[in-house]
Write an enzyme that holds these catalytic residues in place. Sequence first.
Site, PDB file in Angstrom:
ATOM      1  N   SER A  40       0.808  -1.223   0.000  1.00  0.00           N
ATOM      2  CA  SER A  40       0.000   0.000   0.000  1.00  0.00           C
ATOM      3  C   SER A  40       0.843   1.276   0.000  1.00  0.00           C
ATOM      4  O   SER A  40       0.357   2.337  -0.380  1.00  0.00           O
ATOM      5  CB  SER A  40      -0.924  -0.011   1.222  1.00  0.00           C
ATOM      6  OG  SER A  40      -0.154  -0.152   2.402  1.00  0.00           O
ATOM      7  N   ALA A  96       7.925  -2.164   3.212  1.00  0.00           N
ATOM      8  CA  ALA A  96       8.447  -3.172   4.144  1.00  0.00           C
ATOM      9  C   ALA A  96       7.457  -3.326   5.291  1.00  0.00           C
ATOM     10  O   ALA A  96       6.680  -2.418   5.593  1.00  0.00           O
ATOM     11  CB  ALA A  96       9.805  -2.751   4.694  1.00  0.00           C
ATOM     12  N   GLY A 108       6.904  -9.188   2.581  1.00  0.00           N
ATOM     13  CA  GLY A 108       6.099 -10.337   2.189  1.00  0.00           C
ATOM     14  C   GLY A 108       4.718 -10.363   2.803  1.00  0.00           C
ATOM     15  O   GLY A 108       3.960 -11.313   2.604  1.00  0.00           O
ATOM     16  N   GLU A 116       9.895  -9.625  -5.188  1.00  0.00           N
ATOM     17  CA  GLU A 116      10.472  -8.398  -4.612  1.00  0.00           C
ATOM     18  C   GLU A 116      11.971  -8.548  -4.406  1.00  0.00           C
ATOM     19  O   GLU A 116      12.752  -7.635  -4.670  1.00  0.00           O
ATOM     20  CB  GLU A 116       9.814  -8.090  -3.268  1.00  0.00           C
ATOM     21  CG  GLU A 116       8.380  -7.612  -3.396  1.00  0.00           C
ATOM     22  CD  GLU A 116       7.727  -7.355  -2.062  1.00  0.00           C
ATOM     23  OE1 GLU A 116       6.713  -6.670  -2.039  1.00  0.00           O
ATOM     24  OE2 GLU A 116       8.223  -7.857  -1.031  1.00  0.00           O
TER      25      GLU A 116
HETATM   26  O1  LIG Z   1       4.477  -8.631  -0.072  1.00  0.00           O
HETATM   27  C1  LIG Z   1       4.332  -7.446   0.186  1.00  0.00           C
HETATM   28  C2  LIG Z   1       5.417  -6.513   0.386  1.00  0.00           C
HETATM   29  O2  LIG Z   1       6.581  -7.008   0.959  1.00  0.00           O
HETATM   30  C3  LIG Z   1       5.059  -5.133   0.885  1.00  0.00           C
HETATM   31  O3  LIG Z   1       6.024  -4.256   0.394  1.00  0.00           O
HETATM   32  C4  LIG Z   1       5.019  -5.056   2.397  1.00  0.00           C
HETATM   33  O4  LIG Z   1       4.077  -5.980   2.882  1.00  0.00           O
HETATM   34  C5  LIG Z   1       4.655  -3.641   2.897  1.00  0.00           C
HETATM   35  O5  LIG Z   1       3.378  -3.331   2.501  1.00  0.00           O
HETATM   36  P1  LIG Z   1       2.639  -1.999   2.944  1.00  0.00           P
HETATM   37  O6  LIG Z   1       3.351  -0.870   2.275  1.00  0.00           O
HETATM   38  O7  LIG Z   1       1.231  -2.182   2.488  1.00  0.00           O
HETATM   39  O8  LIG Z   1       2.735  -1.932   4.434  1.00  0.00           O
END
Ligand SMILES: O=C[C@H](O)[C@H](O)[C@H](O)COP(=O)(O)O
Length: 310
Positions: A40, A96, A108, A116
């Site tokens: 996100s 992250a 992840g 990634e």
């Molecule tokens: O698999 C997803 C990724 O590693 C995302 O970059 C990670 O989960 C961070 O996601 P967000 O920006 O939604 O916190």
Amino acid sequence: MSTMATPQLTVESAKRLAAYRAVDEHFPPHARHIGIGSGSTVVYVVERIAQLSREITDPIVFVPTGYQSRELILRAGLKLGSIDMHTELEVAFDGADEVDPYLNCIKGGGACLFQEKLVAVCAKKFVVVADYRKLSPSLSTHYAPGIPIEVVPSAATYVLARLTALGAVAPVIRMGGTAKAGPCITDNGNFIIDAPFPDGFIPSSSSSSRLSPSKSISPTSSSIAIDASAVGMGGERVGGLELLGKEGGHPGAAVGMGVGANEKVEDLARVLKGIVGVVDHGVFWSGDRKPLVAYFGMENGKVETRVLHT
Ligand SMILES: O=C[C@H](O)[C@H](O)[C@H](O)COP(=O)(O)O
């Protein structure tokens, strides 16, 4: 005398702040290939890039880390590439789930970790964007689901047992959610196991790199040094020595390393990667790729940066 309270930013605004600053400071002027991660926060990276002139963005191929970022790129009207066609990227931006003081990361949470990591290792510069909730004294402390691990489906039961022997607390196969009966399936057709480790089990470790923080967090846990080249865990073979795994019923026990011993990030990363059936895990460390810099949108409206000096 009146005191003015510092306005508290929403998490979304904090993400946007970090993403915009990262793009402003790391978008290469004559870029040709740029990696776009998942999640996100990266949405705001693409939002910022799309605000640049077409003269700048038209010559650039954007390489996604999965289906979600592919859609982001297309919807922004940017040129889509793929990592099997472009393995040299000037920079990759990604989110992250947790970042320790030495910029080791857990990624992840959105099940995209393998692609990634592939995109990150192909990038000259890897830049992480996140909000204040992701700052952590040690991995698997703030991010409750723990370490996401992509596994070949037929190996999932075996890997779960190995993780429990290593000290993971009730690791689970991630489910697909309300719109999908059964496990979450990655973009590569695999399962994800989420493996939480107890707080402080994975002390932050600088490896060979120094961190130059704007404000760093002191690691709170101490590390028991383990020579991963000589000590195997969970029945996996590491450095030619095969060991048995869970001993005396104590979760976290591993023959030769002491019951419940803490892992340094790099030792755990190596051991996880060595488990048969593991495609890759969500620990981004110096052995594959840590970010060169991470941006954190803070609640007070500021952006903190942490920079890695190698
Ligand atoms: O698999 C997803 C990724 O590693 C995302 O970059 C990670 O989960 C961070 O996601 P967000 O920006 O939604 O916190």
